[in-house]
Design a protein around this motif. Structure first.
Motif, PDB file in Angstrom:
ATOM      1  N   GLU A  74       0.823  -1.215   0.000  1.00 11.55           N
ATOM      2  CA  GLU A  74       0.000   0.000   0.000  1.00 11.55           C
ATOM      3  C   GLU A  74       0.864   1.275   0.000  1.00 11.55           C
ATOM      4  N   HIS A  93      -1.287   3.302   8.979  1.00  8.82           N
ATOM      5  CA  HIS A  93      -2.452   2.594   8.443  1.00  8.82           C
ATOM      6  C   HIS A  93      -2.729   1.403   9.346  1.00  8.82           C
ATOM      7  N   HIS A  95      -5.801  -1.623  11.029  1.00  8.73           N
ATOM      8  CA  HIS A  95      -6.944  -2.482  10.708  1.00  8.73           C
ATOM      9  C   HIS A  95      -7.735  -2.782  11.988  1.00  8.73           C
ATOM     10  N   HIS A 168     -11.728  -2.310   5.410  1.00 10.58           N
ATOM     11  CA  HIS A 168     -10.276  -2.499   5.360  1.00 10.58           C
ATOM     12  C   HIS A 168      -9.594  -1.808   6.542  1.00 10.58           C
TER      13      HIS A 168
HETATM   14 ZN   LIG Z   1      -4.297  -2.546   4.913  1.00  9.88          ZN
END
Ligand SMILES: [Zn+2]
Ligand SMILES: CSCCC(=O)C(=O)COP(=O)(O)O
Length: 209
Positions: A74, A93, A95, A168
């Motif tokens: 990503e 980032h 989750h 996500h």
């Molecule tokens: Zn991810």
């Protein structure tokens, strides 16, 4: 900021984030803007057990300059956030359960938070009476296409601190490690509150398209 300083701060943040349960399995990825470009986590590692070998150095164009492992799948979305938000020097980032579920329950294109004192944990927010709006983008395995969608959205509605990717997770930015960690913790608290509220009050109003 020097690459080694940024990497140390991200290793420390990774341990904290993992302990909070926000990067299960090998989920999530982290990056920083540095004097020579960027550092980003390598793909497929447990983000609670990062070391110097689990980081890739990129130049100012986002091309690899050091590190043998594969960069995060990503990476492009991280570079996109730095391009859109010049003041951002860190991107995390994650989750979490709350971000993953809420971004699916809310069918529209933003999660609008209102009425929470903790909105003030996000830079520039001074009252629970204001609306803190986090854009939601549909998930896409094509990260370049997803990044283009985020960039296009930014043209009419500037992204300030965070975006949610549906089903996500969360991308959150900050000027320094303290701010990005505060933003992450503040948003996760707000997501958990909102999820509880929807469970207790019902999701019908929020689940509209
Ligand atoms: Zn991810
Ligand atoms: C099991 S995690 C699926 C991929 C993902 O969404 C993620 O955040 C981790 O990807 P990376 O390549 O950075 O390890």
């Amino acid at each position: 900021m020097h690459n080694n300083t940024a990497i140390s701060e991200l290793i420390e943040a990774g341990k904290w984030i993992s302990q909070r349960g926000w990067v299960p399995a090998t989920g999530g990825n982290f990056s920083a803007r540095t004097t020579t470009g960027f550092v980003v986590t390598a793909s497929g590692f447990d983000k609670g057990q990062l070391g110097t070998h689990t980081f890739i150095q990129l130049d100012h164009n986002g091309d690899r300059s050091a590190g043998s492992a594969k960069p995060s799948a990503e990476t492009e979305l991280h570079l996109c956030m730095y391009k859109l938000i010049p003041s951002a020097n860190f991107v995390l980032h994650t989750h979490s359960v709350a971000a993953t579920v809420l971004s699916r329950v809310v069918k529209g294109h933003s999660l609008d938070l209102q009425g929470y004192e903790m909105q003030k944990s996000i830079a520039g927010n001074t009252s629970h009476l204001d609306t803190l709006s986090i854009p939601i983008f549909d998930n896409d395995q094509d990260i370049d296409r997803l990044s283009l969608l985020v960039s296009d959205h930014h043209l009419h509605t500037p992204i300030e601190y965070a975006v949610l990717i549906r089903g996500h997770g969360l991308y959150v930015v900050g000027r320094d490690i303290r701010e990005v960690r505060r933003h992450l913790e503040g948003l996760e608290f707000l997501f958990s509150c909102e999820l509880e509220r929807l469970k207790l009050e019902g999701i019908s109003a929020e689940a509209k398209v």
